[in-house]
Design an enzyme around this catalytic site. Sequence first.
Site, mmCIF file in Angstrom:
data_model
loop_
_atom_site.group_PDB
_atom_site.id
_atom_site.type_symbol
_atom_site.label_atom_id
_atom_site.label_comp_id
_atom_site.label_asym_id
_atom_site.label_seq_id
_atom_site.Cartn_x
_atom_site.Cartn_y
_atom_site.Cartn_z
ATOM 1 N N VAL A 227 0.780 -1.126 -0.033
ATOM 2 C CA VAL A 227 0.012 0.023 0.064
ATOM 3 C C VAL A 227 0.922 1.307 -0.064
ATOM 4 O O VAL A 227 1.999 1.257 0.660
ATOM 5 C CB VAL A 227 -1.101 0.166 1.214
ATOM 6 N N SER A 228 0.473 2.220 -0.664
ATOM 7 C CA SER A 228 0.990 3.657 -0.716
ATOM 8 C C SER A 228 2.579 3.409 -1.346
ATOM 9 O O SER A 228 2.546 3.207 -2.321
ATOM 10 C CB SER A 228 0.933 4.204 0.894
ATOM 11 N N MET A 229 3.559 3.785 -0.624
ATOM 12 C CA MET A 229 4.693 3.555 -1.390
ATOM 13 C C MET A 229 4.868 2.253 -1.658
ATOM 14 O O MET A 229 5.651 1.988 -2.496
ATOM 15 C CB MET A 229 5.830 4.006 -0.230
#
Length: 366
Positions: A227-229
Amino acid sequence: MWHFFPENYMFSYQVQRALTQSLYGGGETNEVLDTASKIEVGNLESFHKEWLAQGRRSLSEANQALDEGRTISARAAFLRAANYLRTSEFFLLPTDGRKFPTYQSSVAAFQKGAALLPTPPRRVEVPFEGSTLPGYYAEAPGGAGGPLMILFGGLDSTAEEFFFGPAQLLNERGISLLMLDGPGQGGALRLHHLHHRFDYEVAGTAALDWALANLPMDPQRIGIMAVSMGGYMAARIAAFEPRFKVCAIWGAVYDYHEIWANRPDTHPLATILQHIVGVDNMKDAREKLSHYNLRGVAEKISMPTYILHGEDDRQNPVSHAYRTFNDLTCPRTLNVVPASSPGSAHCQIDGFTRTFPMYDWIQKTL
């Protein structure tokens, strides 16, 4: 995204994060809003102080309930306390003497609460380059011998917080979850001083090898997600570890150096970035990130891949989702949550129900 602090996106985002995780036991709506109402906007010390105070109140509630034999109430309060304490640690500088003890108290509260669950997630340590990657194995009911997802977080997440949403959403679909702190994350960074690396497939392969040797799962039904980065990390792992059968990119990152090239050195997440990559200035941090891109990488992914991204994402622009998707040569699915609707913010923190199609896809594909 609704903003509790209209003039401060990063503070508002953390409030939304806690509110959304409250749906899965990581808080209580009115406790979150009450805590936020006491914070002086833009004041990092106030942010830490108020979340810490709420965490300690919840921890006291948990301990009292436990002393009185009210284990269900104790469990709920311990889990809320864990997430409030995690939030209070968020913006503390790595050099702040309060950072590590606050992290430890958050993890301890989580483990006390998790131990009171009917089926507690199992604490694990995955061997990695002379150290270990800590995390948890949450087995789905009747999930022995079934499908498994391995989950890494992003820039600032911890393995514990993925109990509040992903673990429950996968488990109820019959999928077990191995949620880990990889290099640069949670306990791998704070306890073992393992810094982030661009070749995250090294950590992905270590996690996969350990899962195959130690967990009761079907080796033909195992996937990777982040998730995200971690949108960069999941894609990188999938590209170089073809034994995974599916890849879920929860927030795409095509070029992380490009994202930080457009941010000032004073960005609220700058100290966190420096901490995870193991440097003390933004020049060196950006140099580290020069290798963090999917050019010539995304097209190597062979397994079915799902990309989920919000059109209003202010941290990783939606263009990264389109670029990643267009480079894929494998079976691919792109889900962009439309602008100005719940779930259109970074990683659907403003509307977790918009992640449900991703979990449904994982269930169907595995």
